[in-house]
Design a protein around this motif. Sequence first.
Motif, PDB file in Angstrom:
ATOM      1  N   GLY A 138      38.740  38.005  33.574  1.00  0.00           N
ATOM      2  CA  GLY A 138      37.298  37.972  33.766  1.00  0.00           C
ATOM      3  C   GLY A 138      36.868  38.801  34.961  1.00  0.00           C
ATOM      4  O   GLY A 138      37.647  39.575  35.527  1.00  0.00           O
ATOM      5  N   PRO A 139      35.606  38.616  35.400  1.00  0.00           N
ATOM      6  CA  PRO A 139      35.081  39.429  36.499  1.00  0.00           C
ATOM      7  C   PRO A 139      35.662  39.074  37.870  1.00  0.00           C
ATOM      8  O   PRO A 139      35.486  39.812  38.826  1.00  0.00           O
ATOM      9  N   ARG A 140      36.336  37.963  37.988  1.00  0.00           N
ATOM     10  CA  ARG A 140      36.970  37.515  39.238  1.00  0.00           C
ATOM     11  C   ARG A 140      35.971  37.377  40.383  1.00  0.00           C
ATOM     12  O   ARG A 140      36.300  37.623  41.538  1.00  0.00           O
ATOM     13  N   ASP A 141      34.740  37.006  40.054  1.00  0.00           N
ATOM     14  CA  ASP A 141      33.722  36.828  41.099  1.00  0.00           C
ATOM     15  C   ASP A 141      34.044  35.638  41.988  1.00  0.00           C
ATOM     16  O   ASP A 141      33.827  35.688  43.198  1.00  0.00           O
ATOM     17  N   VAL A 142      34.532  34.562  41.400  1.00  0.00           N
ATOM     18  CA  VAL A 142      34.840  33.357  42.160  1.00  0.00           C
ATOM     19  C   VAL A 142      36.279  32.963  41.859  1.00  0.00           C
ATOM     20  O   VAL A 142      36.581  32.495  40.772  1.00  0.00           O
ATOM     21  N   LEU A 143      37.132  33.191  42.825  1.00  0.00           N
ATOM     22  CA  LEU A 143      38.535  32.816  42.690  1.00  0.00           C
ATOM     23  C   LEU A 143      38.911  31.902  43.844  1.00  0.00           C
ATOM     24  O   LEU A 143      38.350  32.017  44.948  1.00  0.00           O
ATOM     25  N   PRO A 144      39.860  31.011  43.621  1.00  0.00           N
ATOM     26  CA  PRO A 144      40.317  30.164  44.729  1.00  0.00           C
ATOM     27  C   PRO A 144      41.100  30.992  45.750  1.00  0.00           C
ATOM     28  O   PRO A 144      41.486  32.133  45.483  1.00  0.00           O
ATOM     29  N   GLU A 145      41.327  30.399  46.893  1.00  0.00           N
ATOM     30  CA  GLU A 145      42.180  31.051  47.894  1.00  0.00           C
ATOM     31  C   GLU A 145      43.546  31.315  47.261  1.00  0.00           C
ATOM     32  O   GLU A 145      44.035  30.505  46.484  1.00  0.00           O
ATOM     33  N   PRO A 146      44.147  32.458  47.575  1.00  0.00           N
ATOM     34  CA  PRO A 146      45.454  32.749  46.961  1.00  0.00           C
ATOM     35  C   PRO A 146      46.523  31.750  47.415  1.00  0.00           C
ATOM     36  O   PRO A 146      46.530  31.322  48.570  1.00  0.00           O
ATOM     37  N   ASN A 147      47.397  31.394  46.475  1.00  0.00           N
ATOM     38  CA  ASN A 147      48.513  30.534  46.858  1.00  0.00           C
ATOM     39  C   ASN A 147      49.518  31.357  47.657  1.00  0.00           C
ATOM     40  O   ASN A 147      49.330  32.566  47.871  1.00  0.00           O
ATOM     41  N   GLN A 148      50.582  30.720  48.083  1.00  0.00           N
ATOM     42  CA  GLN A 148      51.546  31.387  48.965  1.00  0.00           C
ATOM     43  C   GLN A 148      52.169  32.619  48.318  1.00  0.00           C
ATOM     44  O   GLN A 148      52.240  33.686  48.946  1.00  0.00           O
ATOM     45  N   ALA A 149      52.598  32.507  47.073  1.00  0.00           N
ATOM     46  CA  ALA A 149      53.252  33.640  46.406  1.00  0.00           C
ATOM     47  C   ALA A 149      52.290  34.809  46.223  1.00  0.00           C
ATOM     48  O   ALA A 149      52.647  35.966  46.469  1.00  0.00           O
ATOM     49  N   LEU A 150      51.063  34.528  45.804  1.00  0.00           N
ATOM     50  CA  LEU A 150      50.074  35.586  45.607  1.00  0.00           C
ATOM     51  C   LEU A 150      49.739  36.257  46.930  1.00  0.00           C
ATOM     52  O   LEU A 150      49.675  37.493  47.015  1.00  0.00           O
ATOM     53  N   GLY A 151      49.542  35.476  47.970  1.00  0.00           N
ATOM     54  CA  GLY A 151      49.245  36.052  49.283  1.00  0.00           C
ATOM     55  C   GLY A 151      50.374  36.932  49.790  1.00  0.00           C
ATOM     56  O   GLY A 151      50.140  38.027  50.300  1.00  0.00           O
ATOM     57  N   ARG A 152      51.591  36.470  49.618  1.00  0.00           N
ATOM     58  CA  ARG A 152      52.741  37.269  50.063  1.00  0.00           C
ATOM     59  C   ARG A 152      52.864  38.551  49.255  1.00  0.00           C
ATOM     60  O   ARG A 152      53.171  39.611  49.798  1.00  0.00           O
ATOM     61  N   ALA A 153      52.655  38.466  47.939  1.00  0.00           N
ATOM     62  CA  ALA A 153      52.749  39.660  47.095  1.00  0.00           C
ATOM     63  C   ALA A 153      51.702  40.692  47.497  1.00  0.00           C
ATOM     64  O   ALA A 153      51.990  41.888  47.557  1.00  0.00           O
TER      65      ALA A 153
END
Length: 130
Positions: free
Chosen positions: A34-49
Amino acid sequence: MLLIIFLVLLLLLVQVFLPGHYLVQQVGTAAQMGPRDVLPEPNQALGRARRAVNNLQETLPIFLTLGVLSIVLGEQGGFSLLGGLLYLLGRVAHAVCYMRGLSPWRSISFMVALVGMGAMLIPLLGHIWS
């Protein structure tokens, strides 16, 4: 040297796709597409990546410049190739260490990659004055 450059670009490609993979795991396919307008804070793996690929992009232009210059100027001897290989191995190790949160190994692998770029630079220095 060209093979090493291609392998580093393959590493970049893998690291660019990792955040998308972890985003799908976190929010699901529908939200990711989707448009990714509202996403939660990234989890640990996503933030590290995300941080790992950003870190690679900081040194990649320097590596690519040194690699192309070594090809164009005919400086593909052992020292240049060793430097390119050190950069590649250091960056692969850095990505693994970053994703697994391995300190101080992440910093050590980053330094290995920097030493590799330094080794690539040394044979090119003679061309500055010629």
